[in-house]
Design an enzyme around this catalytic site. Structure first.
Site, PDB file in Angstrom:
ATOM      1  N   PHE A   1       0.840  -1.194   0.000  1.00  0.00           N
ATOM      2  CA  PHE A   1       0.000   0.000   0.000  1.00  0.00           C
ATOM      3  C   PHE A   1       0.872   1.241   0.000  1.00  0.00           C
ATOM      4  O   PHE A   1       2.069   1.194   0.300  1.00  0.00           O
ATOM      5  CB  PHE A   1      -0.921   0.004   1.229  1.00  0.00           C
ATOM      6  N   CYS A   2       0.258   2.378  -0.347  1.00  0.00           N
ATOM      7  CA  CYS A   2       0.930   3.677  -0.320  1.00  0.00           C
ATOM      8  C   CYS A   2      -0.131   4.747  -0.121  1.00  0.00           C
ATOM      9  O   CYS A   2      -1.298   4.438   0.143  1.00  0.00           O
ATOM     10  CB  CYS A   2       1.741   3.906  -1.592  1.00  0.00           C
ATOM     11  N   THR A   3       0.228   6.011  -0.261  1.00  0.00           N
ATOM     12  CA  THR A   3      -0.688   7.101   0.066  1.00  0.00           C
ATOM     13  C   THR A   3      -1.932   7.111  -0.824  1.00  0.00           C
ATOM     14  O   THR A   3      -3.050   7.073  -0.343  1.00  0.00           O
ATOM     15  CB  THR A   3       0.026   8.456  -0.041  1.00  0.00           C
TER      16      THR A   3
ATOM     17  N   ILE B   1      -4.058   4.578   0.861  1.00  0.00           N
ATOM     18  CA  ILE B   1      -4.475   4.860   2.230  1.00  0.00           C
ATOM     19  C   ILE B   1      -5.597   5.898   2.263  1.00  0.00           C
ATOM     20  O   ILE B   1      -6.537   5.799   3.061  1.00  0.00           O
ATOM     21  CB  ILE B   1      -3.283   5.372   3.058  1.00  0.00           C
TER      22      ILE B   1
ATOM     23  N   CYS C   1       2.367   1.899  -4.910  1.00  0.00           N
ATOM     24  CA  CYS C   1       2.189   0.457  -4.766  1.00  0.00           C
ATOM     25  C   CYS C   1       1.758  -0.177  -6.081  1.00  0.00           C
ATOM     26  O   CYS C   1       2.026  -1.357  -6.323  1.00  0.00           O
ATOM     27  CB  CYS C   1       1.212   0.124  -3.642  1.00  0.00           C
TER      28      CYS C   1
END
Length: 318
Positions: free
Chosen positions: A188-190, A217, A195
């Site tokens: 995952f990433c922002t 996220i 990702c």
């Protein structure tokens, strides 16, 4: 596409957007996109590369939606962004100082030319299905963000690669992961872009089951209630808000304008914290000459703000 309702007092809409799509003519799009943003008083940053578009823009809600409509429908863009998705959040103050449209080699820099999310990526997982996936004991969960981002919040049980930049992610994979042992990998990433590219890289490296959080996220915090959430802390964002919480409410962190590290409310009370000059993370790493220069710059920033302008030398959030 996200439609988060604003609080009554919130004035400015922020739209985070990206799309991997081949744009051989991307250099020719720069001027028109910049002109469209300026015409609607939009500020922020948009990156264009052969592999796609990535950016965050902000302004009054109607103006932001007009620019998004332009990106999706204007004939000069050849339909490249017709299905462009974005995520919305609101803030009381404008999160950006100016508008930039930049030309790049990559819209998110990994430095591995062979990786192309337009060709292959991992499996998208919707926010409402994410908890079940990462609760599987056979899944290794990777946070693909940088260490200063992980520092203020991450998912329960996530592995921190301790990277300073996204360029270091391939090295982390090489040194720490094994496709014969790590059968299921979730990342995952922002906002989803890092990702997505990381999943493309891992598929290229022979990892079979690779999953990534669709919308990142930000979409998770917007979609999943705090009571059901497996997120711990706040999520760093690359604008003047610094961090957001569940419901994409503005968080409690500020940022050191000297070293750009996010600062908790406790760190802001430290004797080593002086706005624009130092914080507990950089106080012992900054020379007296540098502190003197930062002190002078901070004086100019304060004077500029009193005049209602952004100081040309003011450090912005990355």
């Amino acid at each position: 596409m996200s439609q988060l309702k604003p609080k009554i007092q919130s004035k400015f809409l922020t739209a985070a957007l990206y799309k991997f799509v081949h744009i051989p003519e991307y250099t020719a799009l720069q001027a028109n996109i910049h002109a469209a943003c300026m015409a609607h008083h939009i500020k922020g940053t948009i990156l264009l590369a052969n592999e796609g578009i990535n950016g965050t823009i902000a302004g009054l809600p109607d103006d932001v939606h007009k620019v998004l409509q332009y990106l999706r429908t204007d004939a000069t863009l050849n339909g490249k962004f017709a299905d462009l998705e974005h995520k919305e959040s609101y803030a009381d103050e404008h999160p950006f100082y100016r508008m930039k449209v930049k030309l790049k080699k990559e819209i998110v820099t990994m430095g591995v030319p062979s990786v192309d999310p337009n060709n292959t990526v991992g499996t998208y997982v919707k926010p409402e299905d994410w908890n079940a996936l990462i609760s599987d004991p056979d899944v290794i969960l990777l946070d693909t963000r940088n260490d200063y981002e992980v520092h203020i919040g991450t998912f329960k049980g996530a592995v921190d690669p301790k990277t300073n930049t996204f360029r270091e992610f391939p090295k982390f994979v090489k040194n720490n992961l094994d496709k014969t042992k790590h059968k299921k990998v979730a990342m995952f990433c922002t906002g989803g872009i890092r990702c997505e590219k990381a999943s493309s890289y891992m598929k290229e490296q022979g990892f079979d089951e690779v999953y990534h959080l669709q919308g990142g996220i930000l979409k998770y915090l917007e979609t999943v209630t705090e009571a059901e959430s497996l997120w711990q802390g706040e999520c760093f964002v690359f604008d003047q808000r610094v961090a957001v919480k569940h419901g994409l409410e503005v968080g409690n962190f500020d940022q050191c304008y000297a070293c750009r590290m996010p600062l908790s409310p406790e760190e802001l009370k430290s004797q080593q914290y002086t706005p624009g000059i130092s914080c507990p993370h950089c106080y012992d790493k900054t020379s007296e000459d540098k502190k003197a220069a930062l002190t002078e710059r901070q004086k100019q920033v304060i004077l500029a703000k009193k005049r209602g302008k952004a100081h040309i030398g003011e450090v912005q959030k990355p």
